[in-house]
Motif scaffolding. Structure first.
Motif, PDB file in Angstrom:
ATOM      1  N   LEU A 236      -6.228   5.600  -1.310  1.00  0.00           N
ATOM      2  CA  LEU A 236      -6.762   6.968  -1.380  1.00  0.00           C
ATOM      3  C   LEU A 236      -8.192   6.973  -1.908  1.00  0.00           C
ATOM      4  O   LEU A 236      -9.053   7.710  -1.407  1.00  0.00           O
ATOM      5  CB  LEU A 236      -5.863   7.838  -2.257  1.00  0.00           C
ATOM      6  CG  LEU A 236      -4.439   8.087  -1.732  1.00  0.00           C
ATOM      7  CD1 LEU A 236      -3.624   8.883  -2.739  1.00  0.00           C
ATOM      8  CD2 LEU A 236      -4.473   8.806  -0.396  1.00  0.00           C
TER       9      LEU A 236
ATOM     10  N   GLU B 129      -1.677  11.247   4.567  1.00  0.00           N
ATOM     11  CA  GLU B 129      -2.538  11.809   3.517  1.00  0.00           C
ATOM     12  C   GLU B 129      -3.996  11.411   3.732  1.00  0.00           C
ATOM     13  O   GLU B 129      -4.906  12.210   3.520  1.00  0.00           O
ATOM     14  CB  GLU B 129      -2.038  11.348   2.144  1.00  0.00           C
ATOM     15  CG  GLU B 129      -2.698  12.055   0.983  1.00  0.00           C
ATOM     16  CD  GLU B 129      -2.013  11.800  -0.338  1.00  0.00           C
ATOM     17  OE1 GLU B 129      -2.598  12.139  -1.384  1.00  0.00           O
ATOM     18  OE2 GLU B 129      -0.892  11.235  -0.345  1.00  0.00           O
TER      19      GLU B 129
ATOM     20  N   ASP C  32       7.285   5.436   3.265  1.00  0.00           N
ATOM     21  CA  ASP C  32       6.235   5.789   2.317  1.00  0.00           C
ATOM     22  C   ASP C  32       4.857   5.386   2.829  1.00  0.00           C
ATOM     23  O   ASP C  32       3.857   6.037   2.523  1.00  0.00           O
ATOM     24  CB  ASP C  32       6.497   5.149   0.951  1.00  0.00           C
ATOM     25  CG  ASP C  32       7.654   5.824   0.219  1.00  0.00           C
ATOM     26  OD1 ASP C  32       7.824   7.041   0.394  1.00  0.00           O
ATOM     27  OD2 ASP C  32       8.376   5.142  -0.524  1.00  0.00           O
ATOM     28  N   LEU C  33       4.804   4.315   3.608  1.00  0.00           N
ATOM     29  CA  LEU C  33       3.528   3.885   4.188  1.00  0.00           C
ATOM     30  C   LEU C  33       2.988   4.959   5.129  1.00  0.00           C
ATOM     31  O   LEU C  33       1.788   5.271   5.117  1.00  0.00           O
ATOM     32  CB  LEU C  33       3.718   2.567   4.938  1.00  0.00           C
ATOM     33  CG  LEU C  33       2.447   1.804   5.310  1.00  0.00           C
ATOM     34  CD1 LEU C  33       1.726   1.306   4.075  1.00  0.00           C
ATOM     35  CD2 LEU C  33       2.787   0.633   6.220  1.00  0.00           C
TER      36      LEU C  33
ATOM     37  N   ASP D  16       2.775  -2.739   4.182  1.00  0.00           N
ATOM     38  CA  ASP D  16       3.893  -2.717   3.228  1.00  0.00           C
ATOM     39  C   ASP D  16       5.170  -2.954   4.019  1.00  0.00           C
ATOM     40  O   ASP D  16       5.181  -2.847   5.251  1.00  0.00           O
ATOM     41  CB  ASP D  16       3.957  -1.357   2.509  1.00  0.00           C
ATOM     42  CG  ASP D  16       4.624  -1.438   1.145  1.00  0.00           C
ATOM     43  OD1 ASP D  16       5.843  -1.704   1.107  1.00  0.00           O
ATOM     44  OD2 ASP D  16       3.950  -1.240   0.127  1.00  0.00           O
TER      45      ASP D  16
ATOM     46  N   ALA E 117       0.799  -1.227   0.000  1.00  0.00           N
ATOM     47  CA  ALA E 117       0.000   0.000   0.000  1.00  0.00           C
ATOM     48  C   ALA E 117       0.833   1.279   0.000  1.00  0.00           C
ATOM     49  O   ALA E 117       0.267   2.371  -0.049  1.00  0.00           O
ATOM     50  CB  ALA E 117      -0.929   0.006   1.210  1.00  0.00           C
ATOM     51  N   ALA E 118       2.154   1.184   0.032  1.00  0.00           N
ATOM     52  CA  ALA E 118       2.975   2.381   0.192  1.00  0.00           C
ATOM     53  C   ALA E 118       3.115   3.195  -1.085  1.00  0.00           C
ATOM     54  O   ALA E 118       3.355   4.405  -1.029  1.00  0.00           O
ATOM     55  CB  ALA E 118       4.365   2.001   0.703  1.00  0.00           C
ATOM     56  N   LYS E 119       2.972   2.545  -2.222  1.00  0.00           N
ATOM     57  CA  LYS E 119       3.184   3.236  -3.495  1.00  0.00           C
ATOM     58  C   LYS E 119       2.242   2.667  -4.552  1.00  0.00           C
ATOM     59  O   LYS E 119       1.557   1.678  -4.341  1.00  0.00           O
ATOM     60  CB  LYS E 119       4.633   3.055  -3.975  1.00  0.00           C
ATOM     61  CG  LYS E 119       5.678   3.829  -3.209  1.00  0.00           C
ATOM     62  CD  LYS E 119       7.044   3.651  -3.874  1.00  0.00           C
ATOM     63  CE  LYS E 119       8.116   4.495  -3.213  1.00  0.00           C
ATOM     64  NZ  LYS E 119       9.432   4.365  -3.891  1.00  0.00           N
TER      65      LYS E 119
ATOM     66  N   LEU F  63      -3.443  -0.361   5.912  1.00  0.00           N
ATOM     67  CA  LEU F  63      -2.307  -0.137   5.014  1.00  0.00           C
ATOM     68  C   LEU F  63      -1.147  -1.032   5.434  1.00  0.00           C
ATOM     69  O   LEU F  63      -0.695  -0.947   6.580  1.00  0.00           O
ATOM     70  CB  LEU F  63      -1.850   1.321   5.085  1.00  0.00           C
ATOM     71  CG  LEU F  63      -2.867   2.407   4.730  1.00  0.00           C
ATOM     72  CD1 LEU F  63      -2.353   3.769   5.197  1.00  0.00           C
ATOM     73  CD2 LEU F  63      -3.128   2.424   3.230  1.00  0.00           C
TER      74      LEU F  63
ATOM     75  N   VAL G 283       1.395   7.834   3.238  1.00  0.00           N
ATOM     76  CA  VAL G 283       0.041   7.531   2.781  1.00  0.00           C
ATOM     77  C   VAL G 283      -0.942   7.687   3.941  1.00  0.00           C
ATOM     78  O   VAL G 283      -2.031   8.254   3.776  1.00  0.00           O
ATOM     79  CB  VAL G 283      -0.044   6.101   2.195  1.00  0.00           C
ATOM     80  CG1 VAL G 283      -1.475   5.793   1.744  1.00  0.00           C
ATOM     81  CG2 VAL G 283       0.913   5.948   1.020  1.00  0.00           C
TER      82      VAL G 283
ATOM     83  N   THR H  19      -1.703   1.308  10.086  1.00  0.00           N
ATOM     84  CA  THR H  19      -0.557   0.913   9.273  1.00  0.00           C
ATOM     85  C   THR H  19       0.138  -0.300   9.872  1.00  0.00           C
ATOM     86  O   THR H  19       0.204  -0.451  11.095  1.00  0.00           O
ATOM     87  CB  THR H  19       0.457   2.064   9.145  1.00  0.00           C
ATOM     88  OG1 THR H  19       0.910   2.438  10.461  1.00  0.00           O
ATOM     89  CG2 THR H  19      -0.166   3.262   8.459  1.00  0.00           C
TER      90      THR H  19
ATOM     91  N   LYS I 139      -1.294   2.414  -3.093  1.00  0.00           N
ATOM     92  CA  LYS I 139      -1.539   3.774  -2.594  1.00  0.00           C
ATOM     93  C   LYS I 139      -2.768   4.373  -3.258  1.00  0.00           C
ATOM     94  O   LYS I 139      -3.630   4.953  -2.581  1.00  0.00           O
ATOM     95  CB  LYS I 139      -0.316   4.650  -2.853  1.00  0.00           C
ATOM     96  CG  LYS I 139      -0.523   6.105  -2.459  1.00  0.00           C
ATOM     97  CD  LYS I 139       0.699   6.951  -2.784  1.00  0.00           C
ATOM     98  CE  LYS I 139       0.453   8.426  -2.451  1.00  0.00           C
ATOM     99  NZ  LYS I 139       1.641   9.265  -2.772  1.00  0.00           N
TER     100      LYS I 139
END
Length: 261
Positions: A20, A45, A38-39, A33, A10-12, A31, A42, A53, A16
């Motif tokens: 979103l 965001e 990067d997780l 990863d 889910a990080a990229k 989420l 997200v 996470t 991702k």
């Protein structure tokens, strides 16, 4: 009570974009990863109140069990959607790719899907009209000499999808897979040169895939063929003799320049 989705990788990229989209639709997001930095981005965001996470390797049973137990505690033991998205890709002739990398493809792309689904099923069974969405690939149509382990792993995922769709219907769990050709994500662009791809071959965005994840989670369809190239392969395999179909694979979709090897 909010509906929920648990996403691997889910990080990229696709993971991702899917997180979103489902967050905008009001879902609570799990989420996961191996990429912690990067997780977290997200999660920020989305809003940390709308997600949880998990630093999770889909090969690690202990991590999976812990993550899903925690996720269930936050969703009243419900899971509306499991999105098996995590995957790895290494291109090149089979004996030109380290055996460890070929094993990693099998462990993440195939065994990882089995691991996640096995431990998510108790939550999915308790949730009316739940869904398992597996990330497949147009590589599942036919063996690819430049992506032998990857194509085999995706063929296996396609088979799992079909079997699980029949097996878990009695629990009101729908199982589907997504079958695009190349998607413009880091996983593909990192291997772009080795696979002899041009930018024009990367026609599908992560956001387009995310929308199909949403559609698949609210449909009875099993296979979702995404993009012109995937649908061309689909119909060509039905209509054309095998030798001609193989030529289409080489010239149109997979860009396999065997004579250059």
């Amino acid at each position: 009570m909010k509906k929920s989705i648990f996403i691997t990788g889910a990080a990229k990229g696709i993971g991702k974009a899917t997180a979103l989209l489902f967050a905008r639709k009001g879902y609570y997001i799990g989420l996961s990863d191996i990429n912690e930095n990067d997780l977290q981005k997200v999660a920020e965001e989305i809003g940390t109140e709308n997600c949880s996470t998990y630093i999770l390797d889909v090969r690690n049973i202990e991590q999976i069990e812990h993550a899903l137990q925690d996720f269930g505690s936050k969703t009243h033991q419900q899971m509306n959607v499991l999105f098996n998205n995590a995957g790895v890709l290494f291109s090149g002739g089979f004996d030109k790719v380290d055996l460890e990398k070929n094993h990693l493809i099998a462990d993440v792309n195939f065994k990882g899907v089995m691991n996640m689904t096995y431990f998510a099923l108790p939550l999915l069974k308790k949730t009316p009209k739940s869904a398992i969405i597996n990330m497949c690939s147009a590589s599942s149509f036919y063996g690819n000499p430049e992506l032998t382990a990857y194509a085999a792993s995706k063929s296996a995922v396609k088979s799992l999808t079909e079997g699980w769709n029949m097996l878990y219907k009695k629990y009101d769990i729908h199982v589907a897979d997504l079958i695009p050709a190349y998607v413009k994500t880091d996983m593909v662009t990192d291997e772009q040169s080795a696979m002899k791809l041009d930018d024009k071959d990367l026609k599908i965005s992560a956001e387009e895939i995310a929308q199909v994840v949403w559609d698949a989670a609210h449909s009875n369809q099993i296979h979702f063929y995404i993009g012109t190239d995937s649908n061309l392969l689909r119909f060509s395999k039905w209509l054309l003799p095998p030798p001609i179909f193989k030529e289409i694979l080489k010239s149109k979709i997979f860009n396999i320049a065997i004579e250059k090897n």
